[in-house]
Enzyme design. Structure first.
Site, mmCIF file in Angstrom:
data_model
loop_
_atom_site.group_PDB
_atom_site.id
_atom_site.type_symbol
_atom_site.label_atom_id
_atom_site.label_comp_id
_atom_site.label_asym_id
_atom_site.label_seq_id
_atom_site.Cartn_x
_atom_site.Cartn_y
_atom_site.Cartn_z
ATOM 1 N N PHE A 1 79.568 91.187 116.086
ATOM 2 C CA PHE A 1 80.996 91.530 116.005
ATOM 3 C C PHE A 1 81.221 93.028 115.901
ATOM 4 O O PHE A 1 82.319 93.519 116.187
ATOM 5 C CB PHE A 1 81.658 90.781 114.840
ATOM 6 C CG PHE A 1 81.671 91.512 113.524
ATOM 7 C CD1 PHE A 1 80.573 91.499 112.691
ATOM 8 C CD2 PHE A 1 82.798 92.211 113.107
ATOM 9 C CE1 PHE A 1 80.586 92.167 111.484
ATOM 10 C CE2 PHE A 1 82.824 92.885 111.903
ATOM 11 C CZ PHE A 1 81.712 92.866 111.082
ATOM 12 N N LYS A 2 80.202 93.782 115.517
ATOM 13 C CA LYS A 2 80.340 95.238 115.427
ATOM 14 C C LYS A 2 80.773 95.860 116.768
ATOM 15 O O LYS A 2 81.385 96.916 116.786
ATOM 16 C CB LYS A 2 79.015 95.882 115.008
ATOM 17 C CG LYS A 2 78.355 95.305 113.771
ATOM 18 C CD LYS A 2 79.099 95.636 112.506
ATOM 19 C CE LYS A 2 78.301 95.498 111.233
ATOM 20 N NZ LYS A 2 77.771 94.178 110.893
#
Ligand SMILES: *Cc1c(COP(=O)(O)O)cnc(C)c1O
Length: 467
Positions: free
Chosen positions: A112-113
């Site tokens: 998700f970064k």
């Protein structure tokens, strides 16, 4: 109507207010506090219109409330960032039995970064193009931030990146995702220590005024406001999609938590008016935050290595932003509490009516429960979760209100964490993005957890790059 541009202030109150671009370039405030917006905009009147928007259009609306970037510039940054994603919806929603999954892992490094860091890399580049100059990014990673940050800035001529990770504590695959990148502006550093040691080194260098002035340090960790800001978007997007298909007027989220940046984005979305009843904070055995939300005591313990390594954190950098709101936005009180924490290793916030915050429920999930959850969801639903997501799903199912939909944030693709997948379902899985990494050459340096050595390494590399 033209809005006044948002200004940013420090949680510790001893830094002059600054605009959006300065806040992004500064990372950690010079007084060692974190930058926060001077006010949280109320978006409740916009929600009916925002529900109709695509991910990119929605990102534009949310980010523009907090930034002063010209419209064409911001739209273009968003388009370019999300073009790099492998799914046309950017964050697709999947209905499972008893919950929804918001899949945040379709970016180039499968975590998700990427959602924030694809944007932030391009934003740095734009600001540097406008202002001239260069930026040396210093990052500490528990596994996923490093590769996502590298992917966002590799090959950009005005930017160099130095990524520190705890040696032997991230998965071999995560390490290869960083150390196989051949661009000259990318430097990977294995630190003999824990993630908290990497984070401490990073903070020490930021606090070193001479070094910082000379080398223009920037941050891609979630101390950087832009990370939190860009992550707000998927709370809105996921809530709209789930309210649409379930008919519910309210939702709750389960958030696998380490540095507290992801959950904090949800906190801001709630404060902006998104109908979130609960944010369920899920930790692994590194339970400093789940303990805090039960008894109001924030107290550091030793780092425990688990199957969800991106959450093996004891000191959550974004905690200070939350604390700022808990202290009624009083920077002196925040500074006092943080001083107490750094002296005694703990601080206390009073409970009111037996709870710390009715919005946030918190739970801890052990390694065994993580594996059991992965196995169970796979057997019953044919769905393979990564171990971080499984921590969120377990705590979410345990703690959720039963009358409204539960949205679990899926923070990584399971193929990144095969050790856990193998234990849960008895075999490995693969992903086409990860396969080629096995055969590429790697590069990395190794240092002890000491600032002098780190500074010398950075200087030697910049000297070489400058050739
Ligand atoms: C970074 C990360 C987390 C934790 O997010 P925070 O914002 O640090 O709380 C959870 N899961 C995965 C896969 C991550 O990479």
């Amino acid at each position: 109507m033209k809005r006044k541009p948002m200004s940013y202030i420090s949680t510790r109150g001893a830094t002059p207010a600054m605009g959006f671009s300065d806040a992004v370039m500064t990372g950690l405030a010079p007084d060692s506090g974190l930058l926060v917006p001077s006010a949280i905009p109320d978006a409740s009147g916009f929600l009916p219109r925002w529900r109709e928007l695509s991910y990119g259009e929605l990102a534009y609306e949310v980010i523009s409330l907090y930034s002063d970037l010209p419209e064409v510039v911001l739209r273009n940054l968003i388009d370019e960032s999300y073009k790099a994603f492998l799914h046309p919806d950017v964050v697709p929603l999947r209905k499972a039995d008893g919950f929804y999954l918001a899949e945040l892992f379709h970016g180039p490094t499968l975590a998700f970064k990427d959602i924030a860091l694809q944007f932030l890399g391009r934003l740095f580049d734009y600001i540097l193009e406008q202002r001239g100059g260069e930026l040396n990014i210093l990052a500490a990673t528990s596994g996923d931030t490093g590769s996502a940050a590298i992917s966002g800035v590799r090959g950009r001529p005005r930017i160099s990146i130095f990524v520190m990770f705890p040696e032997g504590r991230i998965s071999p695959l995560q390490e290869r995702q960083m150390t196989t990148v051949a661009d000259d502006n990318v430097h990977c550093i294995a630190v003999r220590g824990t993630f908290d040691d990497c984070q401490r080194l990073m903070k020490q260098l930021f606090a070193d005024k001479d070094f910082n002035l000379k080398y223009h340090l920037g941050s891609v960790n979630s101390v950087n406001w832009a990370r939190v800001l860009v992550q707000m978007v998927y709370y809105f997007y996921a809530a709209f999609r789930v309210m649409e298909c379930s008919g519910a007027g309210e939702v709750q989220f389960a958030v696998p938590t380490g540095n507290f940046g992801d959950l904090l984005a949800g906190y801001y979305a709630r404060r902006m008016g998104l109908p979130i009843r609960h944010l369920i904070l899920a930790t692994n055995e590194n339970n400093i935050l789940s303990r805090f939300f039960s008894d109001g005591v924030y107290s550091r313990g030793p780092v425990i290595h688990t199957l969800s390594p991106a959450m093996d954190i004891q000191i959550a950098s974004n905690f200070e932003r939350y604390l700022y709101y808990r202290c009624s936005e009083n920077p002196d009180e925040v500074a006092g509490k943080m001083a107490e924490f750094s002296e005694k290793g703990s601080l206390r916030v009073p409970l009111s009516q037996g709870v710390l915050d009715p919005l946030i429920k918190a739970g801890e999930v052990s390694n065994d429960q993580t594996i059991a959850t992965m196995r169970d969801i796979h057997e019953k639903q044919g769905l393979i979760l990564d171990p971080h997501t499984a921590v969120g799903v377990r705590a979410g199912l345990n703690l959720c209100a039963s009358d409204i939909p539960l949205i679990c944030l899926a923070t990584a693709h399971p193929a990144k964490f095969n050790e856990a997948v193998r234990r849960a379902i008895g075999r490995d899985i693969s992903h086409p993005v990860l396969e080629p990494l096995r055969n590429l050459p790697t590069r990395r340096a190794v240092i002890d957890g000491e600032t002098g050595e780190l500074k010398a390494f950075i200087e030697s590399q910049l000297w070489n790059e400058g050739d």
